[in-house]
Write a protein that holds these residues in place. Structure first.
Motif: not given
Length: 346
Positions: A18-21, A89-91, A301-308
């Motif tokens: 998710g976006i935590g990191s 990311f996002g999984k 966690t906002a998977y949809e934007i994670a890692g972006k």
């Protein structure tokens, strides 16, 4: 050795996919924060260096295997595991959920042992953390077991504070949970938190109704008249400034909430929908009533934007500031209480 007045903040990393990191890195890229707190991220050097590289962060981590190796003025990473972790990311991944729990348990143990002063939790996925060893619907329930006190989910900003009578309870079961004992316990918890954690000497608390229009004299349900009103009356008679029940549909739109130091909603969405509508991105999830301070951002966690690289760290940063301030307020309250007792004994 710990610096005087330097608060040590334990941070659980949450769901690594998710976006935590990202929000953790963005928060501590501002070096000024290290002047008044020392962060300890419970994860691993390998994992955090992967995130550092992915997000092109300039943070230089100080890696430790023992809390005694803590370095002030640095972003510390406490190694909870050593093996490489595959980040996607996002999984939604059950294996990734096990690392979220490893981080949370290690950070919580450090909090219980006094090795960190406060706990700041990045978002988890409530589904992929479930296992034989961890059967909790979220952080709040786990921490209620691990830390002493009466836990209360308390959503806070500078201008709005919303507590919940019931939190992660299915809507069909809400009414069965709301009893005189629960109402009394939650109102006492929120009152004590307002006094000790927020320095409000005589807090005013509003309680929202259970049913639409607080039941319309029993036409739309009897629970407000038979349980909520009598309990609020008893609590008021003991000196607390508690008011209600108020019809939830007009309470926030009419700005009535501005007349109170806190509002208690009877169930999750009744309180969190208006809270997040009014303050999304600036709100903080605070677990009030425990012996230790824990905060979290007001999002998932906002998977949809994670890692972006698109995640907004504002709520996480507010959660950091809130944890530090509440910790300081508690220390001040304890000192004032001790001084008052000494004067009485003379």
């Amino acid at each position: 050795m710990k610096k005087d007045a330097q608060i040590v903040v334990g941070i659980s990393v949450g769901d690594l996919n998710g976006i935590g990191s990202e929000i953790i890195l963005k928060t501590f890229e501002d070096n000024r924060i290290l002047d008044f707190c020392t962060p300890v991220i419970f994860a691993s050097a390998k994992t955090m260096n992967f995130f550092k590289s992915h997000f092109k962060s300039g943070i230089n981590f100080h890696n430790i295997n023992n809390i005694n190796q803590l370095a002030h003025g640095k972003v510390n990473v406490f190694n909870c595991w050593n093996e490489p972790v595959k980040i996607e990311f996002g999984k939604e991944d059950v294996k990734i959920g096990t690392y979220a729990i490893k981080s949370l348990k290690a950070a919580t143990n450090a909090l219980k042992n006094g090795e960190v002063d406060v706990l700041l939790t990045a978002p988890i996925n409530k589904f992929n953390i479930q296992s034989k060893e961890f059967k909790f619907p979220g952080h709040t329930d786990f921490l209620a077991q691990e830390l002493k006190g009466e836990s209360l989910m308390f959503m806070i900003t500078d201008d709005l504070r919303v507590g919940l009578l019931t939190d992660h309870v299915p809507v069909k079961d809400v009414v069965n949970h709301i009893t005189e004992a629960l109402i009394t316990k939650k109102i006492n918890t929120i009152h004590d938190s307002l006094v000790k954690d927020f320095k409000i000497s005589k807090p005013k608390i509003a309680v929202l109704g259970i049913n639409p229009h607080t039941g319309d004299n029993g036409v739309i349900g009897k629970e407000d008249d038979e349980v909520l009103r009598p309990t609020i009356k008893k609590i008021k008679e003991k000196g607390k400034l508690v008011f209600g029940p108020y019809a939830a549909d007009s309470f926030f739109g009419s700005n009535n909430f501005k007349n109170f130091d806190a509002i208690i909603a009877t169930y999750h969405d009744q309180g969190l929908i208006p809270f997040k509508t009014l303050s999304f991105g600036q709100g903080v999830n605070y677990t009030a009533g425990l012996t230790k301070v824990r905060t979290s951002p007001d999002h998932g966690t906002a998977y949809e934007i994670a890692g972006k690289g698109q995640a907004d760290e504002s709520s996480f940063k507010e959660a950091l500031f809130a944890a530090i301030q509440i910790h300081k307020n508690r220390i001040e309250y304890e000192q004032l209480t001790q001084n008052a007792l000494k004067k009485q004994q003379k």
